[in-house]
Write a protein that holds these residues in place. Structure first.
Motif, PDB file in Angstrom:
ATOM      1  N   PHE A 131     -10.831   1.543   5.777  1.00  0.00           N
ATOM      2  CA  PHE A 131     -11.023   2.789   5.055  1.00  0.00           C
ATOM      3  C   PHE A 131     -11.449   3.912   6.009  1.00  0.00           C
ATOM      4  O   PHE A 131     -12.325   3.724   6.851  1.00  0.00           O
ATOM      5  N   PHE A 189      -0.540   2.388  -2.560  1.00  0.00           N
ATOM      6  CA  PHE A 189      -0.443   2.807  -1.175  1.00  0.00           C
ATOM      7  C   PHE A 189       0.878   3.501  -0.905  1.00  0.00           C
ATOM      8  O   PHE A 189       1.904   3.198  -1.514  1.00  0.00           O
ATOM      9  N   GLY A 190       0.849   4.422   0.056  1.00  0.00           N
ATOM     10  CA  GLY A 190       2.051   5.073   0.517  1.00  0.00           C
ATOM     11  C   GLY A 190       2.824   4.178   1.466  1.00  0.00           C
ATOM     12  O   GLY A 190       2.431   3.038   1.748  1.00  0.00           O
ATOM     13  N   THR A 191       3.902   4.729   1.975  1.00  0.00           N
ATOM     14  CA  THR A 191       4.812   3.962   2.825  1.00  0.00           C
ATOM     15  C   THR A 191       4.285   3.795   4.240  1.00  0.00           C
ATOM     16  O   THR A 191       4.751   2.937   4.976  1.00  0.00           O
ATOM     17  N   VAL A 245      -4.906   0.669  -7.092  1.00  0.00           N
ATOM     18  CA  VAL A 245      -4.698   1.537  -5.931  1.00  0.00           C
ATOM     19  C   VAL A 245      -3.242   1.410  -5.502  1.00  0.00           C
ATOM     20  O   VAL A 245      -2.728   0.307  -5.345  1.00  0.00           O
ATOM     21  N   GLU A 247      -6.060   6.494  -5.701  1.00  0.00           N
ATOM     22  CA  GLU A 247      -7.086   5.679  -6.354  1.00  0.00           C
ATOM     23  C   GLU A 247      -6.994   5.946  -7.861  1.00  0.00           C
ATOM     24  O   GLU A 247      -7.452   6.976  -8.349  1.00  0.00           O
ATOM     25  N   PHE A 261      -2.130   5.034   6.176  1.00  0.00           N
ATOM     26  CA  PHE A 261      -1.641   5.005   4.800  1.00  0.00           C
ATOM     27  C   PHE A 261      -2.486   5.920   3.922  1.00  0.00           C
ATOM     28  O   PHE A 261      -3.724   5.874   3.981  1.00  0.00           O
ATOM     29  N   GLN A 292      -4.494   1.110   9.935  1.00  0.00           N
ATOM     30  CA  GLN A 292      -4.183  -0.296  10.166  1.00  0.00           C
ATOM     31  C   GLN A 292      -3.542  -0.470  11.537  1.00  0.00           C
ATOM     32  O   GLN A 292      -2.459   0.048  11.786  1.00  0.00           O
ATOM     33  N   TYR A 325     -11.936   9.677   1.796  1.00  0.00           N
ATOM     34  CA  TYR A 325     -11.614   9.748   0.372  1.00  0.00           C
ATOM     35  C   TYR A 325     -11.847  11.167  -0.117  1.00  0.00           C
ATOM     36  O   TYR A 325     -12.892  11.768   0.159  1.00  0.00           O
ATOM     37  N   GLY A 330      -3.694  -6.227  12.230  1.00  0.00           N
ATOM     38  CA  GLY A 330      -5.031  -6.128  11.651  1.00  0.00           C
ATOM     39  C   GLY A 330      -5.010  -5.784  10.182  1.00  0.00           C
ATOM     40  O   GLY A 330      -3.946  -5.606   9.583  1.00  0.00           O
ATOM     41  N   ALA A 331      -6.184  -5.683   9.596  1.00  0.00           N
ATOM     42  CA  ALA A 331      -6.314  -5.314   8.194  1.00  0.00           C
ATOM     43  C   ALA A 331      -6.526  -3.812   8.071  1.00  0.00           C
ATOM     44  O   ALA A 331      -7.042  -3.170   8.990  1.00  0.00           O
ATOM     45  N   PRO A 332      -6.147  -3.218   6.949  1.00  0.00           N
ATOM     46  CA  PRO A 332      -6.432  -1.796   6.734  1.00  0.00           C
ATOM     47  C   PRO A 332      -7.934  -1.544   6.706  1.00  0.00           C
ATOM     48  O   PRO A 332      -8.700  -2.351   6.174  1.00  0.00           O
ATOM     49  N   TYR A 386      -6.272   5.115   4.913  1.00  0.00           N
ATOM     50  CA  TYR A 386      -6.600   3.879   5.601  1.00  0.00           C
ATOM     51  C   TYR A 386      -5.863   3.829   6.929  1.00  0.00           C
ATOM     52  O   TYR A 386      -4.747   4.340   7.068  1.00  0.00           O
TER      53      TYR A 386
END
Lengths: 108, 115
Positions: A45, A98-100, A96, A91, A87, A37, A48, A41-43, A35
């Motif tokens: 996609f 998320f990484g750091t 889900v 899944e 990020f 970001q 995958y 803002g929002a993450p 993702y």
């Protein structure tokens, strides 16, 4: 539990190629997502990987190796607008993780 | 086609109060997940709703609760607010398949400040 590690910051030059790595620990998962970001803002996609190997989507490619518990996001022909946080995310079943996050700075 | 919407955009509450955040998923999506994102951190999974039931929960106390309605919209409730609850709360919608519910679409988030 699950955990993912990414470099905290990466700097790259406009027009260049950059790779953002992600290592993870998990007892099981369906796939690895990426993702983007932007600040405030929002993450959104990006990509995958359900299977090992490379997935290509335009300037972005993502790779997964389950045997190495490792994945990466490759950004080509970097543009200034690519400056953002990236990020990786595991899944899992109904969840889900998320990484750091990696803050990418693209410089002229 | 509207994407994921959240309300309110910003909220300021006092410690000890209760708050309700709302989310409408993207058209065609049946699964809603809630995340808490502190400044400079990745989103932390709170819980996921599907068919009006909580399917999975992250490492959050019972003060955090939720609900999903028949039209797939969802609410996040937080009771007895603490200063540490100040964060961006993100809602993400997706469509559940046999192998999970990836490719989540995130809403713009609700910025909660607890004073």
């Amino acid at each position: 539990g699950q955990s993912l590690e990414q470099p905290s910051e990466v700097t790259a030059v406009e027009g260049a190629i950059v790779q953002i790595n992600c290592t993870y620990q998990t007892s099981g998962f369906y796939g690895l997502s990426w993702y983007q970001q932007h600040d405030g803002g929002a993450p959104t996609f990006l990509s995958y990987n359900a299977l090992d190997g490379l997935e290509e989507t335009g300037r972005f490619s993502s790779f997964l190796s389950r045997s190495d518990s490792y994945g990466y996001l490759l950004l080509q022909e970097l543009q200034m607008k690519d400056s953002a946080s990236y990020f990786c995310a595991l899944e899992g079943y109904q969840k889900v993780t998320f990484g750091t996050g990696t803050k990418l700075q693209v410089i002229p | 086609d509207a994407g994921v919407t959240q309300s309110p955009t910003h909220l300021i509450k006092t410690r000890g109060q209760q708050v309700t955040l709302r989310c409408s998923p993207k058209s065609g999506h049946d699964t809603v997940s809630w995340y808490q994102q502190a400044l400079g951190q990745g989103p932390q999974f709170i819980f996921q709703y599907y068919e009006e039931e909580e399917r999975q929960r992250g490492n959050f106390p019972d003060r955090f609760s939720g609900h999903q309605f028949p039209n797939y919209s969802s609410e996040l409730n937080v009771n007895a607010l603490l200063l540490g609850d100040s964060a961006l709360y993100l809602c993400a919608s997706s469509f559940t398949t046999g192998t999970g519910a990836y490719e989540q679409y995130f809403g713009p988030g609700t910025r909660l400040t607890v004073t």
